[in-house]
Design a protein around this motif. Structure first.
Motif, PDB file in Angstrom:
ATOM      1  N   UNK A 172       1.082  -1.135   0.076  1.00 52.09           N
ATOM      2  CA  UNK A 172       0.021   0.038  -0.101  1.00 52.09           C
ATOM      3  C   UNK A 172       0.958   1.560   0.089  1.00 52.09           C
ATOM      4  N   UNK A 173       1.743   1.190   0.896  1.00 51.47           N
ATOM      5  CA  UNK A 173       2.621   2.594   0.971  1.00 51.47           C
ATOM      6  C   UNK A 173       4.034   2.478   0.555  1.00 51.47           C
ATOM      7  N   UNK A 174       4.648   1.404   0.633  1.00 51.71           N
ATOM      8  CA  UNK A 174       6.081   1.245   0.145  1.00 51.71           C
ATOM      9  C   UNK A 174       6.429   0.472  -0.724  1.00 51.71           C
ATOM     10  N   UNK A 175       5.513  -0.052  -1.851  1.00 53.18           N
ATOM     11  CA  UNK A 175       5.943  -0.964  -2.614  1.00 53.18           C
ATOM     12  C   UNK A 175       7.043  -1.023  -3.647  1.00 53.18           C
ATOM     13  N   UNK A 176       7.841  -1.961  -3.908  1.00 48.65           N
ATOM     14  CA  UNK A 176       9.010  -2.067  -4.555  1.00 48.65           C
ATOM     15  C   UNK A 176       8.447  -2.590  -5.954  1.00 48.65           C
ATOM     16  N   UNK A 181       7.170  -8.593  -3.269  1.00 52.25           N
ATOM     17  CA  UNK A 181       6.970  -9.228  -1.945  1.00 52.25           C
ATOM     18  C   UNK A 181       7.952  -8.377  -1.118  1.00 52.25           C
ATOM     19  N   UNK A 182       8.469  -7.384  -1.661  1.00 48.95           N
ATOM     20  CA  UNK A 182       9.301  -6.560  -0.637  1.00 48.95           C
ATOM     21  C   UNK A 182       8.890  -5.143  -0.785  1.00 48.95           C
ATOM     22  N   UNK A 183       9.830  -4.457   0.184  1.00 48.61           N
ATOM     23  CA  UNK A 183       9.415  -3.103   0.355  1.00 48.61           C
ATOM     24  C   UNK A 183      10.548  -2.195  -0.318  1.00 48.61           C
ATOM     25  N   UNK A 184      10.203  -1.036  -0.929  1.00 44.31           N
ATOM     26  CA  UNK A 184      11.387  -0.420  -1.895  1.00 44.31           C
ATOM     27  C   UNK A 184      12.222  -0.229  -0.615  1.00 44.31           C
ATOM     28  N   UNK A 185      13.953  -0.657  -1.389  1.00 50.08           N
ATOM     29  CA  UNK A 185      14.861  -0.425  -0.413  1.00 50.08           C
ATOM     30  C   UNK A 185      15.076   1.115  -0.242  1.00 50.08           C
ATOM     31  N   UNK A 186      15.300   1.378   1.172  1.00 51.32           N
ATOM     32  CA  UNK A 186      15.723   2.899   1.565  1.00 51.32           C
ATOM     33  C   UNK A 186      17.066   3.167   0.976  1.00 51.32           C
ATOM     34  N   UNK A 187      17.193   4.260   0.580  1.00 48.41           N
ATOM     35  CA  UNK A 187      18.490   5.214   0.372  1.00 48.41           C
ATOM     36  C   UNK A 187      19.396   5.097   1.662  1.00 48.41           C
ATOM     37  N   UNK A 188      20.474   4.623   1.140  1.00 49.80           N
ATOM     38  CA  UNK A 188      21.451   4.591   2.486  1.00 49.80           C
ATOM     39  C   UNK A 188      21.353   5.809   3.467  1.00 49.80           C
ATOM     40  N   UNK A 189      21.249   7.229   2.872  1.00 49.57           N
ATOM     41  CA  UNK A 189      21.054   8.125   3.570  1.00 49.57           C
ATOM     42  C   UNK A 189      19.904   8.349   4.611  1.00 49.57           C
ATOM     43  N   UNK A 190      18.942   7.406   4.213  1.00 47.22           N
ATOM     44  CA  UNK A 190      17.879   7.373   5.105  1.00 47.22           C
ATOM     45  C   UNK A 190      17.722   6.277   6.126  1.00 47.22           C
ATOM     46  N   UNK A 191      18.874   5.535   6.133  1.00 51.55           N
ATOM     47  CA  UNK A 191      19.011   4.402   7.134  1.00 51.55           C
ATOM     48  C   UNK A 191      19.792   4.735   8.470  1.00 51.55           C
ATOM     49  N   UNK A 192      19.937   4.092   9.124  1.00 49.29           N
ATOM     50  CA  UNK A 192      20.786   4.460  10.418  1.00 49.29           C
ATOM     51  C   UNK A 192      22.451   4.276  10.130  1.00 49.29           C
ATOM     52  N   UNK A 193      22.667   3.839   8.756  1.00 47.27           N
ATOM     53  CA  UNK A 193      23.891   3.611   8.318  1.00 47.27           C
ATOM     54  C   UNK A 193      24.705   4.996   8.646  1.00 47.27           C
ATOM     55  N   UNK A 194      25.933   4.944   8.713  1.00 49.27           N
ATOM     56  CA  UNK A 194      27.077   6.155   8.722  1.00 49.27           C
ATOM     57  C   UNK A 194      28.143   5.938   7.795  1.00 49.27           C
ATOM     58  N   UNK A 277      19.167  -4.083   7.646  1.00 49.48           N
ATOM     59  CA  UNK A 277      18.745  -4.329   6.104  1.00 49.48           C
ATOM     60  C   UNK A 277      18.261  -2.645   5.744  1.00 49.48           C
ATOM     61  N   UNK A 278      17.850  -2.798   4.601  1.00 49.20           N
ATOM     62  CA  UNK A 278      17.223  -1.454   4.264  1.00 49.20           C
ATOM     63  C   UNK A 278      15.722  -1.763   3.472  1.00 49.20           C
ATOM     64  N   UNK A 279      15.125  -3.040   3.803  1.00 48.95           N
ATOM     65  CA  UNK A 279      13.670  -3.254   3.196  1.00 48.95           C
ATOM     66  C   UNK A 279      13.162  -4.175   4.364  1.00 48.95           C
ATOM     67  N   UNK A 280      11.846  -4.364   4.035  1.00 49.10           N
ATOM     68  CA  UNK A 280      11.092  -5.161   4.654  1.00 49.10           C
ATOM     69  C   UNK A 280      10.426  -6.219   3.851  1.00 49.10           C
ATOM     70  N   UNK A 281      10.345  -7.463   4.242  1.00 50.10           N
ATOM     71  CA  UNK A 281       9.827  -8.607   3.290  1.00 50.10           C
ATOM     72  C   UNK A 281       8.237  -8.613   3.975  1.00 50.10           C
ATOM     73  N   UNK A 282       7.505  -9.099   2.972  1.00 52.89           N
ATOM     74  CA  UNK A 282       6.155  -9.270   3.100  1.00 52.89           C
ATOM     75  C   UNK A 282       6.298 -10.674   3.720  1.00 52.89           C
ATOM     76  N   UNK A 283       5.360 -11.076   4.592  1.00 50.14           N
ATOM     77  CA  UNK A 283       4.873 -12.477   5.064  1.00 50.14           C
ATOM     78  C   UNK A 283       6.261 -13.095   5.759  1.00 50.14           C
ATOM     79  N   UNK A 284       6.879 -12.427   6.675  1.00 53.74           N
ATOM     80  CA  UNK A 284       8.003 -12.839   7.519  1.00 53.74           C
ATOM     81  C   UNK A 284       8.009 -12.287   8.749  1.00 53.74           C
ATOM     82  N   UNK A 285       7.910 -13.242   9.807  1.00 54.62           N
ATOM     83  CA  UNK A 285       7.783 -13.180  11.090  1.00 54.62           C
ATOM     84  C   UNK A 285       9.157 -12.936  11.673  1.00 54.62           C
ATOM     85  N   UNK A 286       9.748 -11.822  12.056  1.00 54.76           N
ATOM     86  CA  UNK A 286      11.144 -11.974  12.690  1.00 54.76           C
ATOM     87  C   UNK A 286      11.337 -12.825  13.653  1.00 54.76           C
TER      88      UNK A 286
END
Lengths: 375, 508
Positions: A172-176, A181-194, A277-286
């Protein structure tokens, strides 16, 4: 006469009780022994196996970085479980709280304007993840406090609610567009990565989340040991009848405790899905929700214990990839983890084993002292 | 005279403690022989060895002059030894006869008729007044105990062990039991009476074996030994039973309970239309058999239980809807009935337990941060003043303390708060004579300071010893309130059974 009186003043001999870290270390050693036996059974050399595990986890900067990055979630999930556990609650809902933290941060990552300075951005996603995780925990706490619904039941259900919400929110919101079945990967600058940290650790996934996890350990330790809130929650956990008698509001304590536990798990969702990671998968319980319980048990539910237990499990999880070359199945690492959990769960037996040894030592000393006295 | 039971040089060790150390016990035939000792002195261990529940590490047991080895209660039964336990072992919805033959049914088809006949005969013979077809749950506690006795007699036991038999009985029931015990002895049965109540020994026993801290102290002839002498043997030092208490004129009412109705756990009224007031400088004792609404009453006053109707006034203000915390802060102290469940957090150190009600207030914390030094100093003060003994002082876990020291810690905590009303429920249950003395003095000291004290106890001695006025409760109702000096154990005992003394009514 004087000799006798000094004897009396002398501290009486006491039977020592086993410290909890010794129990944990014993469990780890037993787990490693059991793992070695398994490797021997399949006809391989256990020393090579463990050498590879350590190699996979610590052999270079990148591997160390990845191990710490893998441990980040485990620290936070272990803390989450421990905190609730100290209040007498069993937070099995870590997975759901983590998923909610992850999806909210992922959505924020995509929708917040990219012009936003990184510190402000990070502050907002941290608050978002903590709040939604806290809310997820609070629901279970509220149901327990007001309607006496057992938190295990309600939080397992909340896990599935979170699971299906994520299932719905990703498309619905972050479709790749490329992979459905995955969310759009986040740009590196938008992750917690430095950038500098990534470079310093040979392009590992180590990120700001590890710092958050350390801060969380300190904060949780401080709350539990130094504050009235911690005292209040521990009293409820240790004996709710006495807490009630003393005028502590038990229902309020349950809700606060679950909310804080949930907040920690929500933060773990942020560090996992927007850091490791920089994305979420559908249907996966961590799995981390359950691994957190193991970490907490091995770490004896203390923040410092959780920290080291999480690094240990993180190393096993990271190192197992290198096992494949030796012909030892990578599942072995999981087997060792499982065995250690079993040994931790039987900590009573381990503790009584050590206590017996202590007692024998004490009796020897006592007999010796008595012998001297007779002389 | 021949000894029906001889236990010589008995030693039994448990991890870390010698429960019995070279104890001798010789019981003559047809004798009522008391075993006196404080809680934890080793009485029950000794009897468990005789009854086959434990094996002695050392020592000889002789029954009727023959050395025996008793490996299980069944062995004991075969030797004619029967035990009346403190907690009755009866099936509640079975009849008396069914309970008695339980385990001794005989063949596949059990013959309840001839059993009933035998039960009737035994009952008549010893004056037990038990009908075999009564159902256990319909009869009184005293009668249930007699069923237990019958059970032993039915199995032809001629050595009977009574383990603290009077703990659950009213004074009248105790009287009846004493008569029964004497009857049994005169019929040639030998009785071992385990107790820490000296007056009971004085009334029925011929000789008394005294045990202290697992050690054999001596055997005395009861008739020629005074109660004080026996107590001194039991405790190891002279003991005063009477608490010194100067007369005092009570002041304003601190607690006023009016027409209080409270539900019990079964959802029916456990406290019915109860009214009571406690004034400054007086101790009001609530007398009653356990389970007659005392718990519900105390929980209602302290806020642990909601009330149905009525009012609870504290210094003139209705507190019945206030939270527990608010009530505590208004000046209500509570020594709870169950010290391990409500009174302390056993897995926490003494220091933490001493501030459990005040940890969120200065000086113990500021802005939500605990001040450990202040907590330690305060706890140390209580521990010193109330002589709470433990291995590691205020750092000892509460669960590591003995019962008496746990209770002293709770009383220290509550009294140091200096509450206007102190509610003490069973403050000395299970404690030894020395600790009881100390705790009674602490309670009387509160009264002498002009505070109000509400005492709930199942021990009439304690009620009479401490109270200025006695309120008797039966089935949740207040039967009467009487001044201690104008009543006696007999009248209060009748009231505890629900019978109001008529003549007392007039001079009120």
């Amino acid at each position: 006469m004087t000799k006798e009186s000094t004897k009396v003043i002398k501290e009486p001999l006491k039977v020592k009780k086993v410290p909890s870290f010794l129990v944990s270390i014993t469990a780890v050693i037993l787990g490693v022994i059991a793992g070695s036996i398994l490797i021997l059974i399949i006809g391989k050399n256990p020393i090579v196996g463990f050498e590879r595990l350590l190699f996979g986890a610590f052999s270079n900067k990148r591997r160390i970085g990845n191990t710490l990055s893998m441990s980040t979630q485990l620290i936070l999930m272990g803390l989450s479980f421990s905190f609730a556990y100290k209040t007498g609650l069993f937070n099995i809902g870590g997975s759901g709280q983590m998923l909610m933290g992850g999806i909210v941060s992922t959505i924020l990552g995509h929708y917040l304007p990219s012009s936003m300075p990184k510190p402000v951005y990070i502050m907002i996603v941290v608050i978002g993840a903590v709040l939604i995780g806290g809310l997820w925990g609070l629901i279970a706490g509220f149901l327990k406090a007001k309607f006496n619904v057992h938190e295990v039941v309600s939080s397992i259900m909340l896990n599935w609610i979170a699971y299906w919400l994520v299932y719905d929110f990703i498309p619905r919101f972050v479709k790749d567009q490329a992979i459905a079945v995955k969310s759009k990967p986040l740009d590196f600058s938008r992750t917690l990565g430095l950038e500098w940290l990534r470079k310093a650790t040979g392009m590992s996934t180590l990120n700001l989340g590890f710092l958050f996890a350390i801060i969380a350990c300190v904060v949780i330790w401080f709350i539990l040991e130094k504050t009235t809130l911690g005292y209040n929650l521990k009293a409820v956990g240790a004996n709710k009848y006495c807490a009630e008698y003393a005028g502590i509001k038990i229902q309020r304590s349950i809700m606060i405790s679950m909310a804080i536990a949930g907040a920690l798990a929500g933060l773990a969702g942020l560090t996992y899905y927007c850091g490791y990671s920089n994305l979420m998968e559908m249907g996966k319980m961590p799995n981390e929700g359950f691994d957190g319980i193991a970490v907490a048990l091995l770490g004896n539910c203390s923040p410092i214990g959780v920290f080291f237990a999480a690094i240990f499990f993180g190393a096993l999880k990271m190192g197992k990839g290198s096992l494949a070359a030796t012909g030892i199945p990578t599942e072995l690492a999981d087997t060792i983890i499982a065995t250690i959990i079993y040994f931790t769960a039987t900590s009573v037996i381990i503790a009584s084993f050590w206590n017996k040894i202590y007692k024998k030592r004490y009796e020897k000393k006592k007999a010796k002292l008595e012998g001297e006295e007779k002389k | 005279m021949s000894h029906v039971i001889e236990m010589l040089g008995i030693r039994k060790e448990f991890p870390g403690i010698v429960a019995n150390d070279n104890i001798n016990l010789q019981v003559e035939e047809g004798e009522i022989h008391a075993i006196l000792g404080e809680n934890g002195a080793g009485k029950s261990t000794l009897m468990s060895i005789l009854f086959g529940l434990y094996q002695a590490d050392k020592g000889v047991i002789k029954v009727r002059g023959k050395e025996v080895s008793i490996k299980s209660p069944n062995d004991a039964f075969d030797l004619g030894i029967g035990m009346v336990h403190q907690h009755f072992q009866l099936v509640h919805n079975f009849t008396v006869a069914e309970n008695i033959i339980l385990g001794k049914e005989g063949g596949f088809v059990y013959d309840i008729k001839s059993a009933s006949k035998k039960i009737k005969e035994i009952s008549k013979h010893y004056g037990l007044e038990i009908e075999p077809d009564m159902v256990i749950e319909d009869i009184t506690v005293g009668m249930q105990q007699r069923v237990e006795i019958l059970k032993m007699l039915y199995r032809d036991a001629d050595i009977l062990i009574f383990d603290e038999p009077t703990a659950v009985l009213t004074p009248q029931e105790i009287d009846e039991l004493m008569v029964i015990m004497k009857n049994l002895a005169s019929e040639g049965k030998s009785i071992i009476l385990i107790t820490h109540k000296l007056d009971e020994i004085k009334r029925v026993a011929k000789r008394c074996t005294v045990i202290r801290r697992g050690k054999f102290i001596g055997v005395v002839d009861v008739a020629t030994t005074s109660v004080n002498e026996m107590a001194a043997m039991m405790v190891g030092r002279p003991v005063s039973f009477k608490v010194e208490k100067a007369p005092k004129t009570p002041g304003e009412a601190v607690l006023e309970v009016e027409n209080l109705n409270v539900l019990n756990n079964k959802g029916v009224l456990g406290v019915k239309d109860f009214s009571l007031s406690v004034r400054r400088g007086e101790i009001v004792g609530i007398a009653g058999v356990d389970g007659n609404g005392q718990t519900e009453l105390v929980e209602a006053i302290t806020g642990l239980r909601k009330i149905q109707s009525g009012s609870i006034k504290f210094l003139g203000e209705d507190i019945s809807t206030l939270s527990i915390k608010d009530r505590n802060e208004k000046g209500l102290g509570h020594i709870p009935e169950d010290r391990q469940k409500r009174g302390l957090i056993l897995s926490m150190p003494i220091a933490s337990n001493m501030v459990i009600k005040d940890f969120d207030k200065a000086p113990f914390s500021k802005n939500g941060i605990l001040n450990k030094d202040a907590i330690r100093d305060y706890s140390q003060e209580i521990v010193d003043k109330f002589d709470v003994r433990s291995g590691e002082g205020i750092d000892s876990l509460a669960g590591m303390l003995s019962g008496g020291n746990q209770q002293k810690a709770i009383i220290g905590r509550e009294v140091t708060e200096d509450p206007d009303l102190l509610i003490a429920v069973q403050p000395t249950r299970g404690l030894d004579v020395g600790a009881i003395e100390f705790i009674h003095q602490a309670i009387v000291a509160q009264r002498d300071k002009g505070k109000a004290v509400l005492l709930v106890s199942f021990e009439l001695d304690e009620i009479f010893n401490l109270s200025d006025r006695i309120a008797v409760i039966n089935s949740g109702r207040l039967i009467d309130i009487v001044k201690t000096e104008e009543t006696d154990v007999h009248d209060v005992g009748l009231m505890m059974a629900g019978i109001k003394a008529e003549n007392k009514e007039e001079n009120k």
